[in-house]
Design a protein around this motif. Sequence first.
Motif, PDB file in Angstrom:
ATOM      1  N   LEU A 303       0.857  -1.189   0.000  1.00  0.00           N
ATOM      2  CA  LEU A 303       0.000   0.000   0.000  1.00  0.00           C
ATOM      3  C   LEU A 303       0.893   1.239   0.000  1.00  0.00           C
ATOM      4  N   THR A 304       0.758   2.075  -1.006  1.00  0.00           N
ATOM      5  CA  THR A 304       1.488   3.344  -1.021  1.00  0.00           C
ATOM      6  C   THR A 304       0.547   4.447  -0.573  1.00  0.00           C
ATOM      7  N   GLU A 305       1.117   5.525  -0.038  1.00  0.00           N
ATOM      8  CA  GLU A 305       0.295   6.616   0.473  1.00  0.00           C
ATOM      9  C   GLU A 305      -0.522   7.229  -0.664  1.00  0.00           C
ATOM     10  N   PRO A 306      -1.828   7.333  -0.499  1.00  0.00           N
ATOM     11  CA  PRO A 306      -2.683   7.855  -1.576  1.00  0.00           C
ATOM     12  C   PRO A 306      -2.328   9.295  -1.944  1.00  0.00           C
ATOM     13  N   VAL A 307      -2.464   9.609  -3.216  1.00  0.00           N
ATOM     14  CA  VAL A 307      -2.202  10.964  -3.710  1.00  0.00           C
ATOM     15  C   VAL A 307      -3.549  11.645  -3.981  1.00  0.00           C
ATOM     16  N   LYS A 308      -3.740  12.797  -3.369  1.00  0.00           N
ATOM     17  CA  LYS A 308      -5.023  13.489  -3.505  1.00  0.00           C
ATOM     18  C   LYS A 308      -5.185  14.023  -4.926  1.00  0.00           C
ATOM     19  N   PRO A 309      -6.284  13.680  -5.600  1.00  0.00           N
ATOM     20  CA  PRO A 309      -6.493  14.159  -6.972  1.00  0.00           C
ATOM     21  C   PRO A 309      -6.848  15.645  -6.991  1.00  0.00           C
ATOM     22  N   GLU A 342      -9.184   5.049   0.130  1.00  0.00           N
ATOM     23  CA  GLU A 342      -7.778   4.635   0.167  1.00  0.00           C
ATOM     24  C   GLU A 342      -7.076   5.199   1.396  1.00  0.00           C
ATOM     25  N   VAL A 343      -7.386   6.454   1.775  1.00  0.00           N
ATOM     26  CA  VAL A 343      -6.781   7.083   2.953  1.00  0.00           C
ATOM     27  C   VAL A 343      -7.146   6.294   4.211  1.00  0.00           C
ATOM     28  N   GLU A 344      -8.414   5.907   4.325  1.00  0.00           N
ATOM     29  CA  GLU A 344      -8.871   5.141   5.494  1.00  0.00           C
ATOM     30  C   GLU A 344      -8.172   3.785   5.555  1.00  0.00           C
ATOM     31  N   ALA A 345      -8.070   3.114   4.391  1.00  0.00           N
ATOM     32  CA  ALA A 345      -7.412   1.802   4.350  1.00  0.00           C
ATOM     33  C   ALA A 345      -5.934   1.925   4.717  1.00  0.00           C
ATOM     34  N   TYR A 346      -5.288   2.989   4.252  1.00  0.00           N
ATOM     35  CA  TYR A 346      -3.867   3.200   4.534  1.00  0.00           C
ATOM     36  C   TYR A 346      -3.646   3.470   6.021  1.00  0.00           C
ATOM     37  N   ASN A 348      -5.477   2.444   8.506  1.00  0.00           N
ATOM     38  CA  ASN A 348      -5.774   1.268   9.324  1.00  0.00           C
ATOM     39  C   ASN A 348      -4.890   0.065   8.980  1.00  0.00           C
ATOM     40  N   ALA A 349      -4.013   0.212   7.986  1.00  0.00           N
ATOM     41  CA  ALA A 349      -3.205  -0.919   7.517  1.00  0.00           C
ATOM     42  C   ALA A 349      -2.342  -1.552   8.605  1.00  0.00           C
ATOM     43  N   PRO A 350      -1.675  -0.765   9.492  1.00  0.00           N
ATOM     44  CA  PRO A 350      -0.839  -1.403  10.527  1.00  0.00           C
ATOM     45  C   PRO A 350      -1.615  -2.382  11.407  1.00  0.00           C
ATOM     46  N   GLU A 351      -2.931  -2.140  11.617  1.00  0.00           N
ATOM     47  CA  GLU A 351      -3.742  -3.050  12.420  1.00  0.00           C
ATOM     48  C   GLU A 351      -3.933  -4.390  11.731  1.00  0.00           C
ATOM     49  N   HIS A 352      -3.661  -4.441  10.439  1.00  0.00           N
ATOM     50  CA  HIS A 352      -3.843  -5.682   9.673  1.00  0.00           C
ATOM     51  C   HIS A 352      -2.503  -6.300   9.272  1.00  0.00           C
ATOM     52  N   GLY A 353      -1.475  -5.971  10.014  1.00  0.00           N
ATOM     53  CA  GLY A 353      -0.191  -6.635   9.804  1.00  0.00           C
ATOM     54  C   GLY A 353       0.741  -5.977   8.813  1.00  0.00           C
ATOM     55  N   TYR A 354       0.431  -4.789   8.334  1.00  0.00           N
ATOM     56  CA  TYR A 354       1.303  -4.088   7.381  1.00  0.00           C
ATOM     57  C   TYR A 354       2.445  -3.397   8.129  1.00  0.00           C
ATOM     58  N   LEU A 355       3.635  -3.481   7.577  1.00  0.00           N
ATOM     59  CA  LEU A 355       4.816  -2.869   8.163  1.00  0.00           C
ATOM     60  C   LEU A 355       5.354  -1.772   7.249  1.00  0.00           C
ATOM     61  N   LYS A 356       6.103  -0.823   7.859  1.00  0.00           N
ATOM     62  CA  LYS A 356       6.722   0.222   7.050  1.00  0.00           C
ATOM     63  C   LYS A 356       7.850  -0.372   6.206  1.00  0.00           C
ATOM     64  N   GLY A 357       7.921   0.055   4.974  1.00  0.00           N
ATOM     65  CA  GLY A 357       8.979  -0.413   4.077  1.00  0.00           C
ATOM     66  C   GLY A 357       9.321   0.635   3.035  1.00  0.00           C
ATOM     67  N   VAL A 358      10.290   0.286   2.211  1.00  0.00           N
ATOM     68  CA  VAL A 358      10.756   1.210   1.177  1.00  0.00           C
ATOM     69  C   VAL A 358      10.804   0.465  -0.158  1.00  0.00           C
ATOM     70  N   ILE A 359      10.281   1.108  -1.203  1.00  0.00           N
ATOM     71  CA  ILE A 359      10.382   0.565  -2.561  1.00  0.00           C
ATOM     72  C   ILE A 359      11.443   1.375  -3.300  1.00  0.00           C
ATOM     73  N   VAL A 369       8.152   5.553   0.160  1.00  0.00           N
ATOM     74  CA  VAL A 369       7.766   4.850   1.386  1.00  0.00           C
ATOM     75  C   VAL A 369       6.442   4.145   1.141  1.00  0.00           C
ATOM     76  N   ALA A 370       6.280   2.951   1.728  1.00  0.00           N
ATOM     77  CA  ALA A 370       5.040   2.200   1.549  1.00  0.00           C
ATOM     78  C   ALA A 370       4.796   1.332   2.774  1.00  0.00           C
ATOM     79  N   LEU A 371       3.568   0.855   2.893  1.00  0.00           N
ATOM     80  CA  LEU A 371       3.230  -0.160   3.890  1.00  0.00           C
ATOM     81  C   LEU A 371       3.120  -1.482   3.157  1.00  0.00           C
TER      82      LEU A 371
END
Length: 568
Positions: A303-309, A342-346, A348-359, A369-371
């Motif tokens: 999951l990458t941080e959403p970009v506001k249109p 997408e913002v809400e999912a991003y 709440n992602a850590p609660e579902h096992g997503y970790l900080k990472g780098v692409i 940066v991504a989850l």
Amino acid sequence: MENQTVQSLKIGSIKPDPGQPRKSFRVQDISELADSIAKVGLLQPITVRPSGKKFIIVMGERRYRACKMLNWKSIPCMVRELDEDAILEVQIIENLQRKDVEPVEEAEAIAMLKTKFTPEEIANRIGRNKKFVYARIKLSELIEGFKAFVRSKEMTISQAVTVASFPAEEQHLILEGMGKDFKERYVQNACNRQAFDLEKAPFKTDDATLVAKVGACTLCPFNSINQGSLFGDGKQICTKSSCYATKKTKTLLNLIDEVKKDGRLLIPKFRTYNSDSQDNQLILSIMEENGLEIHLLDDMDILTEPVKPTAESIRNEYHWQDWTDEEVNEELEERMESYNEEVEAYANAPEHGYLKGVIVDPNTYVTEVALMKAEEETIPDVHALPIDKKRMDDCTPTEKIQKMNTREVRKKELENNKQFQDVIKMVRESEYHNTKKTLSTDEMVAFCFTLFENHLSWYSQRDFFKGFLGNTEKKSRAEVVEQFRKNFKKEYFHKLIRFVMARQVHFGELNHTNNHVNIAFYNAVRPYLKKDIEAIEAEYEEKRIKREKRLQERIAKLERENELLKSA
């Protein structure tokens, strides 16, 4: 005060200066000058300095040569006492103020002045702008192999300055790769490959510690902004590929240290199917050598941080459509709904096992940066796999037939490739190009496609040649060619040639008086646009007449001053 007088000196007592910066004198130019002097006399004395019983020319060697050609016994001279530094400075500036100076010679002369003056001071002294001086200073750094192409006018000044922006060793590599003859496209492509936009660099350009021995890019002489903005105002282009590569690699190694310390994941930005490319293999080997566990995009749920249109981003995305404000706003409303989800999912992602990472991009080393979390492993269902992923033994009879037919199609494609290459190789080695017959319809059709596909940008095809190939919907490429051939008119051929010709002319220091292509094109378009061309010519002629009138007034004033000097 410097002692100077005007005297009539014997030509035999005068000799050229062997240290004169100007090296080239065209016999034809000297002959034309001699004719002019024979008619109106020598309007300005030459400048010499004493050297024992002889005199050495400081300024006016062309006039000296012309007078010798006329067999003059003596020549008016202004005698000046000058030290060696002053002599060189006067000679260089006098030469640079001429209009016919050879560019390479001019560049070398300006480079000599750079040891005493700033580029701004040089510009003021020779009556040029600062950017011109920076370009000539850079041109002086061109290696000899390329200078020959500049002198022969095969290579434009702008091309030469671009090549000269690279270190000498990289210039030699380009020259060796090009071969004996000058190849403009090869040189352009080579320069593009070895020039890097520092605004897109994966490191901070003002960081002097990243590679301490070379320092910050902002102060580097191979940064175009420190070369007089040769690549455009404010543009920062690195022209030392080896240094850029070193900084890129150091940036990656620093990133690896950071993610290991923080316990984050580092994911190269590619999937398994294209992991064999050179860039991808290199980054994998660097990661392995530094003890990182390898994961690819296939392995991870990311999951990458959403970009506001925005309305502007939508207009840019659909720039080829003339959308109204209402249509843009409708699209924006739909995208904002998706963005909020997408913002809400991003969040709440850590609660579902997503970790900080780098692409990391394997080519540029630019990161984002991504989850992320590893995808759950599942036992592959052989029957659910696509047919092209199955082994033949695992396929049903119907699937085996489909697989065999697909393979045959691919074999035909490869065979067609080889057949075409063999035919073209044979044609190139034949005497086809010496055929004296007028172009056939099929040849004109072929050339139309060559021009249309290879020389017209997508925008030109859309704006100037919309519908040129006819209706191509639901037609194969062969059908499009046959349709075009069937409806072909020579006016199509002529339209393409005229369009391409108008975009193949040369600008910069090449114009309609000194370049074969430009002269021929200028003559060709005159019958069609005679009034428009004459209007432009008249405008320039008016400026030229005014300038020459001012020049004549200045010359007349100097001649009067000269007469006063003679009578003094």
